[in-house]
Design a protein around this motif. Structure first.
Motif, mmCIF file in Angstrom:
data_model
loop_
_atom_site.group_PDB
_atom_site.id
_atom_site.type_symbol
_atom_site.label_atom_id
_atom_site.label_comp_id
_atom_site.label_asym_id
_atom_site.label_seq_id
_atom_site.Cartn_x
_atom_site.Cartn_y
_atom_site.Cartn_z
ATOM 1 N N GLU A 77 0.857 -1.201 0.000
ATOM 2 C CA GLU A 77 0.000 0.000 0.000
ATOM 3 C C GLU A 77 0.880 1.232 0.000
ATOM 4 O O GLU A 77 2.084 1.152 0.291
ATOM 5 C CB GLU A 77 -0.879 -0.004 1.260
ATOM 6 N N ASP A 78 0.287 2.368 -0.325
ATOM 7 C CA ASP A 78 1.023 3.632 -0.196
ATOM 8 C C ASP A 78 1.153 3.937 1.292
ATOM 9 O O ASP A 78 0.155 3.938 2.015
ATOM 10 C CB ASP A 78 0.218 4.782 -0.838
ATOM 11 N N ASP A 79 2.357 4.190 1.773
ATOM 12 C CA ASP A 79 2.495 4.546 3.188
ATOM 13 C C ASP A 79 3.934 5.005 3.462
ATOM 14 O O ASP A 79 4.806 4.893 2.612
ATOM 15 C CB ASP A 79 2.154 3.344 4.093
ATOM 16 N N MET A 80 4.122 5.517 4.679
ATOM 17 C CA MET A 80 5.467 5.788 5.182
ATOM 18 C C MET A 80 5.933 4.485 5.806
ATOM 19 O O MET A 80 5.206 3.917 6.643
ATOM 20 C CB MET A 80 5.432 6.901 6.231
ATOM 21 N N PHE A 81 7.085 3.992 5.395
ATOM 22 C CA PHE A 81 7.557 2.699 5.910
ATOM 23 C C PHE A 81 8.788 2.898 6.785
ATOM 24 O O PHE A 81 9.671 3.729 6.466
ATOM 25 C CB PHE A 81 7.858 1.737 4.750
ATOM 26 N N ILE A 82 8.802 2.169 7.907
ATOM 27 C CA ILE A 82 9.952 2.186 8.817
ATOM 28 C C ILE A 82 10.796 0.956 8.503
ATOM 29 O O ILE A 82 10.268 -0.160 8.404
ATOM 30 C CB ILE A 82 9.484 2.110 10.292
ATOM 31 N N PHE A 83 12.100 1.161 8.320
ATOM 32 C CA PHE A 83 13.029 0.040 8.133
ATOM 33 C C PHE A 83 13.948 -0.027 9.350
ATOM 34 O O PHE A 83 14.530 1.001 9.749
ATOM 35 C CB PHE A 83 13.864 0.251 6.866
ATOM 36 N N ALA A 84 14.070 -1.209 9.944
ATOM 37 C CA ALA A 84 14.979 -1.425 11.083
ATOM 38 C C ALA A 84 16.111 -2.325 10.607
ATOM 39 O O ALA A 84 15.885 -3.474 10.235
ATOM 40 C CB ALA A 84 14.236 -2.092 12.239
ATOM 41 N N LEU A 85 17.314 -1.753 10.556
ATOM 42 C CA LEU A 85 18.483 -2.495 10.062
ATOM 43 C C LEU A 85 19.407 -2.788 11.238
ATOM 44 O O LEU A 85 19.896 -1.872 11.893
ATOM 45 C CB LEU A 85 19.207 -1.665 8.992
ATOM 46 N N THR A 86 19.565 -4.090 11.542
ATOM 47 C CA THR A 86 20.425 -4.522 12.653
ATOM 48 C C THR A 86 21.650 -5.199 12.067
ATOM 49 O O THR A 86 21.515 -6.047 11.169
ATOM 50 C CB THR A 86 19.673 -5.530 13.547
ATOM 51 N N SER A 87 22.825 -4.826 12.535
ATOM 52 C CA SER A 87 24.011 -5.488 11.986
ATOM 53 C C SER A 87 25.183 -5.443 12.957
ATOM 54 O O SER A 87 25.267 -4.563 13.808
ATOM 55 C CB SER A 87 24.439 -4.813 10.678
ATOM 56 N N ASP A 88 26.051 -6.399 12.817
ATOM 57 C CA ASP A 88 27.405 -6.475 13.397
ATOM 58 C C ASP A 88 28.267 -6.996 12.277
ATOM 59 O O ASP A 88 28.065 -8.119 11.832
ATOM 60 C CB ASP A 88 27.379 -7.476 14.566
ATOM 61 N N ASP A 89 29.137 -6.210 11.662
ATOM 62 C CA ASP A 89 29.486 -4.860 12.002
ATOM 63 C C ASP A 89 28.583 -3.873 11.244
ATOM 64 O O ASP A 89 27.407 -3.783 11.516
ATOM 65 C CB ASP A 89 30.972 -4.599 11.666
ATOM 66 N N ASN B 207 8.301 -6.179 10.972
ATOM 67 C CA ASN B 207 8.354 -7.612 10.669
ATOM 68 C C ASN B 207 9.508 -7.929 9.733
ATOM 69 O O ASN B 207 9.948 -7.056 8.966
ATOM 70 C CB ASN B 207 7.029 -8.044 10.007
ATOM 71 N N GLU B 208 9.962 -9.186 9.802
ATOM 72 C CA GLU B 208 11.049 -9.619 8.915
ATOM 73 C C GLU B 208 10.651 -9.369 7.461
ATOM 74 O O GLU B 208 9.470 -9.453 7.095
ATOM 75 C CB GLU B 208 11.300 -11.124 9.089
ATOM 76 N N VAL B 209 11.636 -9.064 6.633
ATOM 77 C CA VAL B 209 11.385 -8.931 5.189
ATOM 78 C C VAL B 209 11.265 -10.344 4.628
ATOM 79 O O VAL B 209 12.239 -11.086 4.592
ATOM 80 C CB VAL B 209 12.538 -8.175 4.508
#
Ligand code: FHN
Length: 676
Positions: free
Chosen positions: A594-606, A667-669
């Protein structure tokens, strides 16, 4: 057999944990503890051959002492002056409610009797179990006994990796599963043989062979042995020396019961986070005979005050000498701290953080007792004219006094400023404390905070306003025309989060008894059009193109200049565990419904980065433990080009991308959302 044993050892029942709040209750009350770093390294006391005199508990590594040479210290460690009661008494007298001592540091030497190794205190001339004597003494001095235990172990043959300089120490046959059994077995001894233990304070979790999942196993092991024990956040990645791993953990990992900034005090800490700064008195944890750079008692007390005013705990270190005594400089500071705590300890013990964002002359803490509140003003800079001004404070004052000084003091109020008339002489050389008893809570006039998940949106955004004092009324206004020059007075009473659905500026002000008592806060919001979807044909759904690069980097490389070692198509954005000295580039499309503002959460080491339509949406670059950073972008329904860059130098390999609608769950991609 080992596999079976390993399986058996790690197949424990889910522990019947008491709630985290119940377990942390005493620790939150105490606020102040003693750290003790002690072991064989106290024998060389920081000096080794021609390698200088600046070493300490890391001396086996920093002076590159071969294992068999270092082991010889076991024959010299004979702390005949060690007195557990004396140590516990000094901690208690200093106002410290708990003692955390190194049962085993990175060198692998155990200060306790262990049936799983000979590299322990019972094989020294001393032949007495230090942990046993401390555990017996602690209750007699009202201190909780706690163990520091290092995961990293430079002595055990199964621990990997070896030290880089130990070329001649083979790692042939080393087995980390077997090492983890040893680790679990010793933690078992420490939580079985010494009575109730307050905290398991783990450390040394950062090397490549340790995983967050191992931390989760060990966390549950601790709680299965002692359901009331507290475990710090160093069983999983702590987020570097800042130590502020979010307590909700991170993708695929473990976070622990409280965060552990080291040698630093955070400027600000998210509400509700439990944390403890650990710090040395001089420059080293373990004893160093020439390190005389001890912080002053005033400095240490003002650090304690600063930490507690931010809802934190202070774990202050002592590095005992090889003879079992504390350095005289430490003894002196502990005694002076204790003298101050004897008079002012109520301003530390059992308090919560300050209701003020900032005080020019010091800090504050507060303590609720029934309907009343005691507000403690920790005055670093005492007013020579005896007039202490506290801007933006009012409330129903019952009485006020300077701790350690006789009569109540007089208080006046002038236009939102509380003026306290205190003796012109500072009550002690460190921090003067004024205690104000309120009927109800103090009322602090501060600008309301205005917050929202993002300030740009496609449909609408939820706006939350907040202020510390429950007696303050927030009034707000929504100004639709960004460029208006008219003066707008906030008149709407804030009762619950509001929703804005057009570009605007939200203003808010604190009111008390119908009068404005703060400056006006503002936050501007923009309604934006979503990025148009990319018209793609013949996409192959479910996979992305992944390019793998070998290399050693401290920050994200420019992959366009590198040749990949491998290119393949994958159904998920994740690294292979143990992927070290490696970079990965994921390219393809992501579909939103849908059309929306999407939040992306990127977790990483390193480090990692997320690009959408070649816009940098999340920058999580750098060398760090698992760390989550969020970003947002407005997207139209359909496919959008994405690129995820990641690299790992050494240590745990983590990469995880989650997505959610503004205001929704992350949620997970899923494979169904990706294509190339
Ligand atoms: O490497 C250790 C160090 O020796 C000391 O024990 C500190 C105290 O928290 N912890 C590690 C460094 O973060």
């Amino acid at each position: 057999m080992i596999e079976l044993m390993a399986a058996a050892l790690f197949s424990f029942q889910e522990p019947s944990m008491t709630s985290q709040d119940e377990r942390l209750d005493w620790w939150r009350h105490e606020r102040f503890g003693m750290f003790i770093h002690w072991g064989l390294y106290a024998v060389p006391a920081g000096a080794w051959e021609d390698k200088g005199t600046g070493h300490a508990e890391w001396i086996r590594t920093t002076a590159q002492i071969p294992l068999e040479t270092y082991d010889e210290f076991i024959h010299e460690f004979n702390p005949v002056k060690f007195d557990a009661n004396e140590w516990c008494a000094m901690a208690n007298d200093a106002g410290m409610g708990y003692v955390v001592i190194t049962s085993k540091h990175h060198d692998g030497f155990c200060l306790f009797e262990s049936e799983h190794t000979d590299f322990d205190i019972m094989n020294t001339p001393f032949k007495r179990d230090i942990m046993k004597e401390l555990a017996e003494a602690a209750p007699n001095h009202d201190v909780k006994m706690c163990w520091y235990h290092s995961i990293m172990d430079w002595h055990h043959p199964d621990y990997l990796p070896r030290r880089g300089w130990e070329e001649d120490r083979s790692s042939e046959g080393a087995d980390m599963d077997r090492f983890r059994e040893y680790l679990h077995a010793q933690v078992g001894e420490l939580l079985t043989n010494y009575g109730p233990i307050g905290i398991m304070w783990f450390d040394g979790e950062w090397e490549s062979t340790w995983r967050g999942a191992y931390g989760s196993e060990l966390y549950k092991h601790c709680l299965s042995l002692q359901p009331n024990v507290i475990v710090n956040n160093r069983l999983g990645a702590r987020g570097g020396m800042a130590g502020l791993t979010g307590m909700d953990g991170y993708a695929g990992g473990y976070a622990g019961d409280y965060a552990t900034p080291e040698q630093e005090i955070p400027d600000a800490v998210e509400k509700g986070l439990d944390w403890e700064t650990c710090m040395t008195m001089n420059d080293r944890w373990g004893y160093n005979a020439v390190d005389k750079n001890f912080k002053s008692t005033t400095d240490l007390l003002q650090k304690l005050s600063d930490i507690v005013s931010k809802n934190g705990n202070f774990l202050l270190n002592v590095g005992p000498k090889a003879d079992g005594t504390f350095p005289q400089e430490s003894i002196q500071r502990l005694s002076e701290i204790g003298d101050w705590m004897d008079v002012n300890g109520d301003a530390i013990k059992g308090t919560i953080g300050s209701p003020f964002k900032h005080l020019p002359w010091g800090r504050a803490t507060q303590k609720f007792n029934g309907n009343n509140t005691t507000l403690y003003l920790h005055v670093f800079d005492w007013p020579e004219d005896g007039t202490l001004e506290v801007s933006g404070l009012t409330g129903k004052v019952k009485n006020a006094r300077v701790l350690g000084v006789g009569d109540d003091i007089q208080i006046e109020e002038h236009e939102g400023v509380m003026v306290l008339h205190v003796p012109s002489e500072k009550p002690n050389i460190h921090i003067g404390v004024v205690a104000i008893e309120f009927d109800g809570k103090p009322v602090v006039f501060e600008e309301p905070s205005i917050s929202s998940q993002t300030t740009t949106f496609v449909h609408d955004a939820e706006v939350v306003m907040n202020v510390g004092s429950p007696d303050i009324e927030i009034r707000y206004a929504v100004i639709k025309n960004h460029n208006t020059t008219e003066i707008v007075v906030p008149t709407e009473r804030y009762v619950e989060p509001i929703v804005v659905d057009s570009s605007c500026t939200v203003i808010a002000q604190s009111f008390y008894n119908g009068e404005p008592v703060s400056s006006v806060a503002s936050l501007t919001f923009d309604r934006v059009s979503p990025e148009p979807a990319t018209k793609v044909s013949l996409v192959i759904e479910g996979t992305l193109k992944m390019s793998v690069y070998d290399g050693s980097w401290d920050e994200m490389p420019d992959f366009s200049t590198l040749k990949p070692e491998l290119v393949e198509f994958v159904g998920a954005i994740s690294p292979m565990p143990e992927a070290e000295l490696q970079g990965r580039l994921f390219e393809g499309y992501i579909k939103v419904s849908e059309d929306d503002m999407f939040i992306f959460a990127l977790t990483s080491d390193d480090g990692s980065r997320l690009y959408v339509h070649e816009q940098l949406v999340v920058d999580n670059d750098g060398l760090h433990g698992p760390q989550q950073i969020n970003g947002s972008i407005a997207l139209e329904k359909g496919w959008h080009p994405i690129r995820v860059e990641w690299f790992n130098k050494t240590g745990g390999a983590t990469l995880n991308l989650r997505i959610g609608n503004l205001g929704g769950e992350l949620n997970e991609v899923e494979a169904s959302m990706i294509a190339r």
